[in-house]
Scaffold this motif. Structure first.
Motif, PDB file in Angstrom:
ATOM      1  N   LEU A  10      23.777  13.709 -25.887  1.00  0.00           N
ATOM      2  CA  LEU A  10      24.181  14.915 -26.591  1.00  0.00           C
ATOM      3  C   LEU A  10      25.401  14.583 -27.434  1.00  0.00           C
ATOM      4  N   CYS A  11      25.440  15.107 -28.635  1.00  0.00           N
ATOM      5  CA  CYS A  11      26.572  14.878 -29.522  1.00  0.00           C
ATOM      6  C   CYS A  11      27.270  16.206 -29.772  1.00  0.00           C
ATOM      7  N   ASP A  12      28.566  16.181 -29.641  1.00  0.00           N
ATOM      8  CA  ASP A  12      29.365  17.381 -29.892  1.00  0.00           C
ATOM      9  C   ASP A  12      29.689  17.499 -31.378  1.00  0.00           C
ATOM     10  N   LEU A  13      30.038  18.704 -31.776  1.00  0.00           N
ATOM     11  CA  LEU A  13      30.531  18.941 -33.128  1.00  0.00           C
ATOM     12  C   LEU A  13      32.037  19.097 -33.069  1.00  0.00           C
ATOM     13  N   ALA A  16      35.315  20.967 -37.594  1.00  0.00           N
ATOM     14  CA  ALA A  16      34.803  21.104 -38.963  1.00  0.00           C
ATOM     15  C   ALA A  16      33.271  21.132 -38.986  1.00  0.00           C
ATOM     16  N   GLY A  17      32.627  21.090 -37.816  1.00  0.00           N
ATOM     17  CA  GLY A  17      31.175  21.132 -37.741  1.00  0.00           C
ATOM     18  C   GLY A  17      30.501  19.789 -37.928  1.00  0.00           C
ATOM     19  N   ARG A  18      31.270  18.709 -37.835  1.00  0.00           N
ATOM     20  CA  ARG A  18      30.699  17.369 -37.985  1.00  0.00           C
ATOM     21  C   ARG A  18      30.201  16.859 -36.638  1.00  0.00           C
ATOM     22  N   MET A  19      29.084  16.142 -36.677  1.00  0.00           N
ATOM     23  CA  MET A  19      28.533  15.566 -35.450  1.00  0.00           C
ATOM     24  C   MET A  19      29.322  14.320 -35.080  1.00  0.00           C
ATOM     25  N   LEU A  20      29.723  14.233 -33.832  1.00  0.00           N
ATOM     26  CA  LEU A  20      30.478  13.078 -33.350  1.00  0.00           C
ATOM     27  C   LEU A  20      29.513  12.120 -32.657  1.00  0.00           C
ATOM     28  N   VAL A  21      29.177  11.024 -33.324  1.00  0.00           N
ATOM     29  CA  VAL A  21      28.268  10.033 -32.767  1.00  0.00           C
ATOM     30  C   VAL A  21      29.044   9.175 -31.777  1.00  0.00           C
ATOM     31  N   PRO A  22      28.528   9.042 -30.543  1.00  0.00           N
ATOM     32  CA  PRO A  22      29.235   8.237 -29.538  1.00  0.00           C
ATOM     33  C   PRO A  22      29.446   6.796 -30.014  1.00  0.00           C
ATOM     34  N   PRO A  23      30.571   6.193 -29.623  1.00  0.00           N
ATOM     35  CA  PRO A  23      30.887   4.830 -30.073  1.00  0.00           C
ATOM     36  C   PRO A  23      29.795   3.806 -29.783  1.00  0.00           C
TER      37      PRO A  23
END
Length: 77
Positions: A10-13, A16-23
């Protein structure tokens, strides 16, 4: 199918509504600064911009024509 999707996360926003891709997924995909979102029928792919353009720069006009014939033939069956 489970084997291929077991790495899904699951990716959080952010605010600013941007998707945070896990490292770990960024590293696996080789994502750097600029990305390309690609629609592939019923899914979205995230590519590093340089790698995406390199992929298509490696195809000749003849390669693309041959691929298009194959795809169109399969869809017309």
């Amino acid at each position: 199918l489970r084997y291929f999707t077991m790495g899904a996360s699951l990716c959080d926003l952010d605010s600013a509504g941007r998707m945070l891709v896990p490292p770990n997924l960024k590293a696996h995909a080789g994502l750097e600064k600029d990305i390309v979102l690609v629609s592939v029928i019923n899914k979205i792919e995230i590519w590093d911009s340089k790698k995406y353009h390199q992929l298509f720069d490696s195809f000749s006009a003849e390669d693309f024509s041959s691929l298009a014939k194959d795809v169109m033939a399969k869809n017309g069956e």
